[in-house]
Design a protein around this motif. Structure first.
Motif, PDB file in Angstrom:
ATOM      1  N   SER A 334       7.333  33.565  36.016  1.00 21.77           N
ATOM      2  CA  SER A 334       8.435  32.685  36.404  1.00 21.77           C
ATOM      3  C   SER A 334       9.378  32.429  35.235  1.00 21.77           C
ATOM      4  CB  SER A 334       7.874  31.359  36.930  1.00 21.77           C
ATOM      5  OG  SER A 334       8.914  30.454  37.221  1.00 21.77           O
ATOM      6  N   ARG A 335       8.811  32.240  34.062  1.00 21.91           N
ATOM      7  CA  ARG A 335       9.639  31.945  32.887  1.00 21.91           C
ATOM      8  C   ARG A 335      10.505  33.135  32.503  1.00 21.91           C
ATOM      9  NH1 ARG A 335       7.355  29.696  27.070  1.00 21.91           N
ATOM     10  NH2 ARG A 335       9.401  29.584  26.025  1.00 21.91           N
ATOM     11  N   ILE A 336       9.940  34.330  32.550  1.00 27.40           N
ATOM     12  CA  ILE A 336      10.702  35.526  32.190  1.00 27.40           C
ATOM     13  C   ILE A 336      11.806  35.792  33.204  1.00 27.40           C
ATOM     14  CG2 ILE A 336      10.568  38.030  31.952  1.00 27.40           C
ATOM     15  CD1 ILE A 336       7.818  37.684  30.718  1.00 27.40           C
ATOM     16  N   ARG A 337      11.482  35.667  34.484  1.00 25.75           N
ATOM     17  CA  ARG A 337      12.502  35.898  35.512  1.00 25.75           C
ATOM     18  C   ARG A 337      13.619  34.870  35.414  1.00 25.75           C
ATOM     19  NH1 ARG A 337      12.382  38.383  41.294  1.00 25.75           N
ATOM     20  NH2 ARG A 337      14.352  37.600  42.124  1.00 25.75           N
ATOM     21  N   GLN A 338      13.254  33.616  35.161  1.00 29.12           N
ATOM     22  CA  GLN A 338      14.271  32.575  35.035  1.00 29.12           C
ATOM     23  C   GLN A 338      15.227  32.884  33.882  1.00 29.12           C
ATOM     24  OE1 GLN A 338      12.682  28.674  34.344  1.00 29.12           O
ATOM     25  NE2 GLN A 338      14.658  27.639  34.507  1.00 29.12           N
ATOM     26  N   ALA A 339      14.669  33.398  32.786  1.00 27.77           N
ATOM     27  CA  ALA A 339      15.514  33.738  31.629  1.00 27.77           C
ATOM     28  C   ALA A 339      16.495  34.852  31.985  1.00 27.77           C
ATOM     29  CB  ALA A 339      14.633  34.163  30.455  1.00 27.77           C
ATOM     30  N   LEU A 340      16.025  35.840  32.771  1.00 25.84           N
ATOM     31  CA  LEU A 340      16.880  36.980  33.101  1.00 25.84           C
ATOM     32  C   LEU A 340      17.896  36.664  34.190  1.00 25.84           C
ATOM     33  CD1 LEU A 340      14.283  39.903  33.017  1.00 25.84           C
ATOM     34  CD2 LEU A 340      16.042  39.350  31.320  1.00 25.84           C
ATOM     35  N   THR A 341      17.732  35.556  34.895  1.00 26.23           N
ATOM     36  CA  THR A 341      18.690  35.185  35.936  1.00 26.23           C
ATOM     37  C   THR A 341      19.609  34.043  35.503  1.00 26.23           C
ATOM     38  OG1 THR A 341      17.001  33.739  36.918  1.00 26.23           O
ATOM     39  CG2 THR A 341      17.236  35.959  37.841  1.00 26.23           C
ATOM     40  N   THR A 342      19.379  33.516  34.307  1.00 30.30           N
ATOM     41  CA  THR A 342      20.253  32.465  33.774  1.00 30.30           C
ATOM     42  C   THR A 342      21.461  33.099  33.117  1.00 30.30           C
ATOM     43  OG1 THR A 342      18.356  31.013  33.373  1.00 30.30           O
ATOM     44  CG2 THR A 342      20.411  30.509  32.201  1.00 30.30           C
ATOM     45  N   PRO A 343      22.689  32.772  33.539  1.00 29.74           N
ATOM     46  CA  PRO A 343      23.887  33.385  32.956  1.00 29.74           C
ATOM     47  C   PRO A 343      24.020  33.071  31.471  1.00 29.74           C
ATOM     48  CG  PRO A 343      24.393  32.291  35.035  1.00 29.74           C
ATOM     49  CD  PRO A 343      23.009  31.860  34.646  1.00 29.74           C
ATOM     50  N   GLN A 344      24.562  34.031  30.744  1.00 35.08           N
ATOM     51  CA  GLN A 344      24.839  33.833  29.335  1.00 35.08           C
ATOM     52  C   GLN A 344      26.158  33.066  29.167  1.00 35.08           C
ATOM     53  OE1 GLN A 344      22.776  34.773  26.728  1.00 35.08           O
ATOM     54  NE2 GLN A 344      21.355  35.280  28.382  1.00 35.08           N
ATOM     55  N   VAL A 359      22.399  46.037  36.688  1.00 39.46           N
ATOM     56  CA  VAL A 359      20.957  45.773  36.623  1.00 39.46           C
ATOM     57  C   VAL A 359      20.659  44.550  37.480  1.00 39.46           C
ATOM     58  CG1 VAL A 359      18.991  45.204  35.148  1.00 39.46           C
ATOM     59  CG2 VAL A 359      20.773  46.739  34.309  1.00 39.46           C
ATOM     60  N   GLY A 360      19.830  44.719  38.529  1.00 36.97           N
ATOM     61  CA  GLY A 360      19.559  43.606  39.424  1.00 36.97           C
ATOM     62  C   GLY A 360      18.140  43.600  39.954  1.00 36.97           C
ATOM     63  N   PHE A 361      17.725  42.444  40.480  1.00 32.93           N
ATOM     64  CA  PHE A 361      16.379  42.286  41.023  1.00 32.93           C
ATOM     65  C   PHE A 361      16.307  42.826  42.448  1.00 32.93           C
ATOM     66  CE2 PHE A 361      15.995  39.209  37.591  1.00 32.93           C
ATOM     67  CZ  PHE A 361      14.690  39.427  37.175  1.00 32.93           C
ATOM     68  N   GLN A 362      15.148  43.442  42.775  1.00 32.14           N
ATOM     69  CA  GLN A 362      14.880  43.934  44.116  1.00 32.14           C
ATOM     70  C   GLN A 362      13.992  42.930  44.859  1.00 32.14           C
ATOM     71  OE1 GLN A 362      16.504  47.138  44.753  1.00 32.14           O
ATOM     72  NE2 GLN A 362      17.325  46.175  42.904  1.00 32.14           N
ATOM     73  N   LYS A 363      13.785  43.175  46.157  1.00 36.21           N
ATOM     74  CA  LYS A 363      12.979  42.257  46.965  1.00 36.21           C
ATOM     75  C   LYS A 363      11.546  42.148  46.466  1.00 36.21           C
ATOM     76  CE  LYS A 363      15.593  42.836  51.248  1.00 36.21           C
ATOM     77  NZ  LYS A 363      15.544  43.283  52.672  1.00 36.21           N
ATOM     78  N   ASP A 364      11.029  43.237  45.860  1.00 39.63           N
ATOM     79  CA  ASP A 364       9.640  43.208  45.377  1.00 39.63           C
ATOM     80  C   ASP A 364       9.505  42.612  43.978  1.00 39.63           C
ATOM     81  OD1 ASP A 364      10.793  45.162  43.838  1.00 39.63           O
ATOM     82  OD2 ASP A 364       9.373  46.741  44.360  1.00 39.63           O
ATOM     83  N   GLY A 365      10.611  42.084  43.439  1.00 39.11           N
ATOM     84  CA  GLY A 365      10.559  41.438  42.128  1.00 39.11           C
ATOM     85  C   GLY A 365      10.814  42.342  40.949  1.00 39.11           C
TER      86      GLY A 365
END
Length: 480
Positions: A334-344, A359-365
């Motif tokens: 959860s922490r890693i995904r949150q970091a990658l989805t937080t805008p710079q 570069v984007g997330f897929q349905k399977d994470g």
């Protein structure tokens, strides 16, 4: 007290099997402890797998967090074998025409031949200093100068070398010069003549200022072997002159003391290999950046795959993997995904999220790359891509730097605490197992002693019975 060597022999009872059954029953708590220990060992191994996957992710993130990745420039010559080029400043990008006229080289001088390498030459002090030879004429046959001037290079400090009875042979002089690390490499070459052994001295540096002047204070024989002043008496023959590299870059004359030419093109380094003319294209290393981004996505997806395997549940066997329901792993993901989805943070026109480079997330994470979109971003806005992952030296912004810091924190805290807790539990279970094993051994040993006593007792009773039977039979026979 009498004993029975094999249980059951005296009583004719199956006491050995009975003892084995009792031992199995008493050992049931050990099996339970083994199963618990096995479960925790699997969990510890699973944490190790997560740490390994995190290490790969961190390495890829660290690479993207390094500003140098986005500043590198790839050089492509049009003619191979003349030079190679690299740059760490994108301002060097462009097309150039380069004509290498002369390579830099070091000076080499040789002594007169000597019949033997182990015969004493003479004692004294050798001083080698370096500088430039200007003017005069070089006799190509003798390898000596006439009318030349030697100008010492103040940046190269001469180092005296002592020659005495311990090292005054040709071999000893060679070794003394090499050991002194005076900027000269000494060797002995055998030319096959009547006096074949020649001392060869080569400057460790290239360039016009690497010419040697050798002063000898000592025996005449030592002076005659090595004394050499390009502007005076010369006892050595020059076989290779000290010279600078000379090249023309887009019509501009350039000289360099080495064949590694820095800043002739600002921010670039040219490594000269041979003379000749070539074109040179210096371009931003977008291919290297794309590879780094691709490796980062692969590392993230590998972490997700590892986590999925370690949290899998099989409904048929009703068994789960080592980290089913594990909070540490869930919080880590959860922490890693949150970091990658937080805008710079950034300006109005700056890139702020990964989707802007494809570069984007897929349905399977997992993450996926739109190569066309990424190529376009790299071609049109490399600086924006760079700021998305690394905002420069001294800054903590950028997905690359942030992920690097997060993984470091996870390894030092959450994962370490979880791993240490499991390790401690395994140690406690080991201690419990040892304690229970001692109790089981003591109980079984008590049973064994009791069974032995029973065996002895029944055996004694049987013996008494047999004796009495014999006596009764004998009395009956006597009465008849």
């Amino acid at each position: 007290m009498a004993t029975i060597s094999s249980l059951g022999v005296g009583s004719n009872l199956n006491l050995a099997d009975l003892l084995k059954q009792l031992q199995t029953a008493e050992s049931q708590p050990l099996l339970a402890l083994q199963e618990r220990a096995k479960s925790y060992t699997s969990k510890l191994s699973a944490y190790g797998s997560i740490q390994s996957a995190l290490g790969v992710l961190q390495a890829s993130a660290k690479k993207l967090g390094d500003p140098a990745l986005f500043q590198s420039v790839v050089g492509t010559p049009t003619v191979s074998g003349i030079l190679s080029a690299s740059a760490t400043d994108v301002s060097a990008a462009g097309n150039y025409t380069i004509d290498v006229k002369q390579l830099a080289q070091a000076q080499t001088v040789i002594s007169n031949g000597r019949a033997d390498t182990k015969t004493a030459v003479g004692n004294g002090k050798i001083t080698i200093d370096f500088g430039a030879i200007t003017g005069g004429t070089l006799n190509e046959t003798t390898g000596q100068y006439t009318g030349a001037t030697f100008t010492p290079d103040a940046t190269q400090v001469p180092k005296p070398i002592t020659i005495d009875s311990s090292n005054n042979t040709l071999e000893g002089i060679r070794n003394a010069i090499n050991s002194a690390k005076a900027g000269v490499t000494a060797t002995i070459v055998n030319d096959g003549s009547g006096t074949p052994n020649r001392l060869v001295l080569t400057s460790s540096q290239t360039g016009e200022k690497s010419s040697m002047r050798i002063t000898v204070d000592g025996d005449p024989a030592l002076q005659g072997l090595l004394g050499n002043d390009p502007a005076g008496v010369q006892n050595l023959k020059q076989t290779s002159a000290a010279q600078n590299a000379k090249l023309i870059v887009n019509g501009i004359d350039v000289t360099s003391g080495t064949n590694t030419v820095k800043e002739a093109i600002q921010g670039a380094t040219l490594t000269l290999v041979s003379t000749g003319k070539t074109g040179l294209s210096l371009k931003e290393n977008t291919a290297g950046v794309k590879t780094a981004i691709t490796d980062f996505v692969k590392a993230y997806n590998s972490l997700q795959s590892t986590a999925k395997t370690l949290t899998a549940y099989d409904p048929k066997t009703k068994t789960g993997a080592a980290l089913v329901g594990d909070n540490t792993l869930r919080n880590l993901q959860s922490r890693i995904r949150q970091a990658l989805t937080t805008p710079q943070a950034g300006g109005v026109n700056d890139m702020k999220v990964l989707t802007e480079i494809g570069v984007g997330f897929q349905k399977d994470g997992t993450l996926a790359i739109d190569n066309d979109k990424l190529d376009k971003a790299l071609a049109n806005n490399l600086k924006g891509v760079a700021n998305l992952f690394s905002s420069g030296l001294g800054s903590t912004a950028g997905y690359g730097k942030q992920l690097d810091a997060i993984v470091t924190d996870l390894n030092s805290n959450a994962l370490k605490v979880a791993s240490d807790g499991v390790t401690s539990t395994i140690k406690e279970l080991d201690d419990q197992y040892d304690a229970v094993q001692m109790r089981v051994d003591a109980t079984v040993d008590r049973y064994r002693k009791q069974f032995n006593q029973l065996d002895v007792l029944i055996n004694s009773m049987n013996n008494t019975k047999n004796y009495l039977t014999q006596q009764f039979n004998a009395m009956t026979g006597s009465n008849k």
